[in-house]
Design an enzyme around this catalytic site. Sequence first.
Site, short mmCIF file in Angstrom:
data_model
loop_
_atom_site.label_atom_id
_atom_site.label_comp_id
_atom_site.label_asym_id
_atom_site.label_seq_id
_atom_site.Cartn_x
_atom_site.Cartn_y
_atom_site.Cartn_z
N SER A 1 -5.34 3.80 -6.65
CA SER A 1 -6.53 3.59 -5.82
C SER A 1 -7.09 4.95 -5.45
O SER A 1 -6.36 5.95 -5.40
CB SER A 1 -6.16 2.82 -4.54
OG SER A 1 -7.23 2.83 -3.60
N TYR B 1 -0.55 2.29 2.70
CA TYR B 1 -1.21 2.01 1.42
C TYR B 1 -1.59 3.30 0.72
O TYR B 1 -1.33 3.50 -0.47
CB TYR B 1 -2.43 1.13 1.66
CG TYR B 1 -3.17 0.75 0.40
CD1 TYR B 1 -2.67 -0.25 -0.43
CD2 TYR B 1 -4.38 1.36 0.06
CE1 TYR B 1 -3.35 -0.62 -1.58
CE2 TYR B 1 -5.06 1.00 -1.09
CZ TYR B 1 -4.54 0.01 -1.91
OH TYR B 1 -5.22 -0.34 -3.05
#
Length: 263
Positions: A150, A166
């Site tokens: 990501s 995350y």
Amino acid sequence: MTRSIQQLFDLSGKTALVTGGSRGLGLQLARSLGEAGARIVLSSRKASDLEEAAAELQAAGIDASWIAADCAREDDIRRLADESIARLGHIDILVNNAGAAWGAPAEDHPVEAWDKVQNLNVRGYFILSQHVAKHSMIARKKGSIINLASIAGLGGNPPGMNTIAYNTSKGAVINFTRALAAEWGKYNIRVNAICPGFFPSKMTVGTLKAMGEDKLAAHAPLGRLGDDEDLKGLCLLYASDAGKHITGQWLAVDGGTSIITGG
């Protein structure tokens, strides 16, 4: 003889396992591989979601089946790999996409939530990659592993996006990709990562609501969020012989967001 571009991108006769493949980005990636001719096994935790996703792909003429498994559990990961190899004969392409996110300020972030995110987003990728390589790819001296990272793994976040677990996990995925590619190049196993920006999905719904979908779209130089087609081309490049000399790389698919934020 040099192959044509159509031949280089053709996945006819290839097989692929896609985790987190029942919806969202995972289903988009599976569709890309299936449309290029690969046989697909989808996996996620919920059988009902998988059944619906496989039926959707089958209706599009894709050879797709499914296996329910929890990629946070080592026993389930190994069962998934073994059943997929038994069903497909071997695995040419592994897409590690199953993941979790958790939003909380760093000073109040629950440790158990931190562990949950790292366990699925990093440990799960490692165990599945290791098992598939040892039992399918290494002996055959071929394989492509595609890890979903990501742009959150490239740096910090704007104020209000409290996703430290995350971000940390996705930063780890990027370096896991690079280290594994360096180690497994001798087996002709290529390992690459995709770093999506903001795509509407169940995982990002909280972020989109908190930050404002229009605001996030406006922040990207291209002025929009990702859609149901935007990951397909890169996935196919990594998976096919068109990318046979690409390994250990990551690429952001984010409409340019990361060049503004400095990732």
